[in-house]
Design a protein around this motif. Structure first.
Motif, PDB file in Angstrom:
ATOM      1  N   ARG A  33      -5.804 -22.641 -16.477  1.00 58.35           N
ATOM      2  CA  ARG A  33      -6.626 -23.844 -16.631  1.00 58.35           C
ATOM      3  C   ARG A  33      -7.206 -23.919 -18.052  1.00 58.35           C
ATOM      4  NH1 ARG A  33      -6.199 -28.118 -14.475  1.00 58.35           N
ATOM      5  NH2 ARG A  33      -6.423 -27.302 -12.405  1.00 58.35           N
ATOM      6  N   VAL A  34      -7.636 -22.790 -18.604  1.00 59.84           N
ATOM      7  CA  VAL A  34      -8.177 -22.764 -19.963  1.00 59.84           C
ATOM      8  C   VAL A  34      -7.080 -23.150 -20.954  1.00 59.84           C
ATOM      9  CG1 VAL A  34      -9.204 -21.300 -21.746  1.00 59.84           C
ATOM     10  CG2 VAL A  34      -9.931 -21.046 -19.370  1.00 59.84           C
ATOM     11  N   SER A  61     -17.387 -27.787 -17.471  1.00 62.29           N
ATOM     12  CA  SER A  61     -16.225 -26.897 -17.312  1.00 62.29           C
ATOM     13  C   SER A  61     -15.286 -27.023 -18.503  1.00 62.29           C
ATOM     14  CB  SER A  61     -15.458 -27.226 -16.039  1.00 62.29           C
ATOM     15  OG  SER A  61     -16.229 -26.906 -14.912  1.00 62.29           O
ATOM     16  N   HIS A  65     -14.285 -23.945 -20.923  1.00 61.95           N
ATOM     17  CA  HIS A  65     -12.888 -23.581 -21.163  1.00 61.95           C
ATOM     18  C   HIS A  65     -12.558 -23.618 -22.660  1.00 61.95           C
ATOM     19  CE1 HIS A  65     -12.288 -23.370 -16.967  1.00 61.95           C
ATOM     20  NE2 HIS A  65     -11.972 -24.623 -16.737  1.00 61.95           N
TER      21      HIS A  65
END
Length: 171
Positions: A33-34, A61, A65
């Motif tokens: 996801r990052v 978020s 990230h």
């Protein structure tokens, strides 16, 4: 007796390539996801709000990230670089307030080292572009949220089926 002599000159392109390889390796170790958030920002030039909407994630978020991706470029234990990185990411957020911008300016003006660390952070941020291109060369990061979670789902389904088979319920 023959002696092998190493050349005294070193090729700056070799050192640059080694640095990019190390950054690519560091980026590959980040959570998927990052990586996706970083690539959407760096390669597709999407802003934090656009990424948040596209991935159905809160802006906080996205900031977290992005900060995590940027921190892979700094030396461990470098608190000043960590602070500069936090400021760099925060200032890109659409949620940054005027008060935070004033606080940043005060932090920047407090010591010459702060300005230097912030400048280094900008350079580190730019250094991520080439490894990011390699990481996202096939466009995988443009997939939606569900595409990233399919790997976890298939593992869970496989484990569930294996448990059912072990219990003899799947005959």
């Amino acid at each position: 007796m023959t002696r092998l002599l190493l050349p005294l000159e070193h090729d700056p392109h070799t050192a640059e390539q080694h640095g990019e390889d190390a950054l690519l390796h560091a980026l590959k170790r980040l959570p998927r996801r990052v990586q996706q958030v970083l690539l959407l920002n760096r390669l597709d030039q999407l802003g934090f709000a656009e990424i948040a909407t596209r991935l159905d994630l809160p802006l906080v978020s996205i900031e977290r990230h992005m900060n995590q991706a940027l921190q892979t470029t700094r030396q461990p234990g470098d608190a000043l670089a960590a602070s500069a990185g936090h400021w760099y990411v925060r200032l890109q957020s659409p949620q940054v307030t005027a008060s935070e911008r004033i606080d940043f300016r005060r932090w920047l003006d407090a010591k010459p080292e702060h300005l230097h660390a912030f400048h280094d952070t900008e350079l580190r941020w730019r250094s991520l572009l080439a490894p990011a291109r390699q990481l996202g060369h096939d466009g995988w990061y443009r997939q939606g949220r569900a595409a990233l979670s399919l790997g976890g789902c298939s593992i869970a389904i496989g484990l569930g089926l294996a448990a059912l088979a072990a219990l003899g319920l799947l005959a």
